[in-house]
Scaffold this motif. Structure first.
Motif, mmCIF file in Angstrom:
data_model
loop_
_atom_site.group_PDB
_atom_site.id
_atom_site.type_symbol
_atom_site.label_atom_id
_atom_site.label_comp_id
_atom_site.label_asym_id
_atom_site.label_seq_id
_atom_site.Cartn_x
_atom_site.Cartn_y
_atom_site.Cartn_z
ATOM 1 N N UNK A 155 0.841 -1.192 0.000
ATOM 2 C CA UNK A 155 0.000 0.000 0.000
ATOM 3 C C UNK A 155 0.871 1.235 0.000
ATOM 4 N N UNK A 156 0.392 2.227 -0.657
ATOM 5 C CA UNK A 156 1.119 3.491 -0.769
ATOM 6 C C UNK A 156 0.817 4.362 0.440
ATOM 7 N N UNK A 157 1.841 4.974 1.010
ATOM 8 C CA UNK A 157 1.641 5.841 2.163
ATOM 9 C C UNK A 157 1.725 7.307 1.740
ATOM 10 N N UNK A 158 1.041 8.160 2.511
ATOM 11 C CA UNK A 158 0.988 9.583 2.198
ATOM 12 C C UNK A 158 1.278 10.399 3.451
ATOM 13 N N UNK A 159 2.037 11.451 3.250
ATOM 14 C CA UNK A 159 2.287 12.463 4.276
ATOM 15 C C UNK A 159 2.171 13.815 3.584
ATOM 16 N N UNK A 160 1.761 14.822 4.341
ATOM 17 C CA UNK A 160 1.650 16.161 3.766
ATOM 18 C C UNK A 160 1.998 17.208 4.812
ATOM 19 N N UNK A 161 2.606 18.287 4.366
ATOM 20 C CA UNK A 161 2.885 19.411 5.253
ATOM 21 C C UNK A 161 1.643 20.275 5.462
ATOM 22 N N UNK A 162 0.567 19.993 4.731
ATOM 23 C CA UNK A 162 -0.671 20.759 4.855
ATOM 24 C C UNK A 162 -1.524 20.326 6.046
ATOM 25 N N UNK A 163 -1.126 19.249 6.704
ATOM 26 C CA UNK A 163 -1.823 18.759 7.899
ATOM 27 C C UNK A 163 -0.804 18.672 9.028
ATOM 28 N N UNK A 164 -1.265 18.668 10.280
ATOM 29 C CA UNK A 164 -0.304 18.591 11.391
ATOM 30 C C UNK A 164 0.501 17.302 11.337
ATOM 31 N N UNK A 165 1.738 17.384 11.777
ATOM 32 C CA UNK A 165 2.602 16.206 11.803
ATOM 33 C C UNK A 165 2.010 15.158 12.740
ATOM 34 N N UNK A 166 2.079 13.890 12.352
ATOM 35 C CA UNK A 166 1.641 12.835 13.268
ATOM 36 C C UNK A 166 2.457 12.890 14.566
ATOM 37 N N UNK A 167 1.837 12.507 15.666
ATOM 38 C CA UNK A 167 2.523 12.545 16.958
ATOM 39 C C UNK A 167 3.264 11.236 17.239
ATOM 40 N N UNK A 168 3.384 10.395 16.235
ATOM 41 C CA UNK A 168 4.109 9.137 16.351
ATOM 42 C C UNK A 168 4.667 8.738 14.999
ATOM 43 N N UNK A 169 5.209 7.540 14.938
ATOM 44 C CA UNK A 169 5.829 7.040 13.711
ATOM 45 C C UNK A 169 4.785 6.348 12.834
ATOM 46 N N UNK A 170 3.967 7.148 12.168
ATOM 47 C CA UNK A 170 2.946 6.620 11.271
ATOM 48 C C UNK A 170 2.646 7.664 10.196
ATOM 49 N N UNK A 202 -7.096 6.844 6.749
ATOM 50 C CA UNK A 202 -6.418 7.976 7.370
ATOM 51 C C UNK A 202 -6.115 7.649 8.822
ATOM 52 N N UNK A 203 -4.920 7.990 9.262
ATOM 53 C CA UNK A 203 -4.590 7.884 10.678
ATOM 54 C C UNK A 203 -5.431 8.901 11.433
ATOM 55 N N UNK A 204 -5.523 8.759 12.744
ATOM 56 C CA UNK A 204 -6.267 9.725 13.545
ATOM 57 C C UNK A 204 -5.753 11.129 13.293
ATOM 58 N N UNK A 205 -6.666 12.044 13.025
ATOM 59 C CA UNK A 205 -6.304 13.425 12.702
ATOM 60 C C UNK A 205 -7.025 14.356 13.669
ATOM 61 N N UNK A 206 -6.269 15.267 14.235
ATOM 62 C CA UNK A 206 -6.824 16.235 15.168
ATOM 63 C C UNK A 206 -6.860 17.625 14.571
ATOM 64 N N UNK A 207 -7.175 18.625 15.393
ATOM 65 C CA UNK A 207 -7.342 19.989 14.906
ATOM 66 C C UNK A 207 -6.101 20.868 14.967
ATOM 67 N N UNK A 208 -4.943 20.311 15.351
ATOM 68 C CA UNK A 208 -3.753 21.160 15.468
ATOM 69 C C UNK A 208 -3.458 21.869 14.141
#
Length: 145
Positions: A3-18, A30-36
């Motif tokens: 599976x292809x993974x995605x990261x973006x600077x447009x959303x807050x950085x994950x608080x762990x290694x995911x 989508x991993x858990x996403x908060x309002x930061x």
């Protein structure tokens, strides 16, 4: 796991290694996403006391921010808001925040016939001083990117 993974600077950085998201077939998880805030790491609507402790939060501000962060991850992953099929909502104060959260949900999903499925859970805490977190699944429509 493939599976292809995605990261973006447009959303807050994950608080762990995911990653922000992982695509498997036509599904995007989508991993858990908060309002930061992605740029400042601040939490919209939080008010802190002189000692730095959290005094209160504004669930409406946090709900709008978390929806914006989900949208940013979807777009970075090649999906659209309309591709959401399932949302799990975690609220740290169900009694106080559920009604206000529902109002924000209705702004973002005005037609229940086209809204994603949703489960809302009341929990005691999240890993950062946020009052809401979303766990989402999207399904690509048509030819996926």
């Amino acid at each position: 796991m493939d599976g292809r993974i995605f990261r973006t600077d447009s959303a807050p950085k994950p608080v762990g290694a995911y990653p922000h998201a992982r695509r498997v077939g036509d599904l995007l998880f989508l991993s858990g996403i908060g309002p930061r805030d992605a740029a400042t790491d601040s939490v919209p609507g939080n008010e802190y006391g002189p000692d730095g402790g959290l005094l209160r939060h504004d669930i409406t501000a946090q709900a709008h921010a978390v929806f914006a962060n989900v949208r940013a991850v979807l777009e970075a992953s090649g999906a659209r808001w309309e591709d959401l099929v399932d949302v799990t909502v975690y609220l740290t104060d169900m009694a106080r925040d559920f009604k206000a959260y529902n109002a924000v949900w209705a702004e973002h999903f005005p037609d229940p016939a086209t809204a994603p499925c949703r489960t809302t859970l009341g929990i005691t805490a999240l890993p950062t001083p946020i009052a809401i977190e979303l766990k989402c699944v999207a399904a690509f429509q048509g030819d996926p990117p």
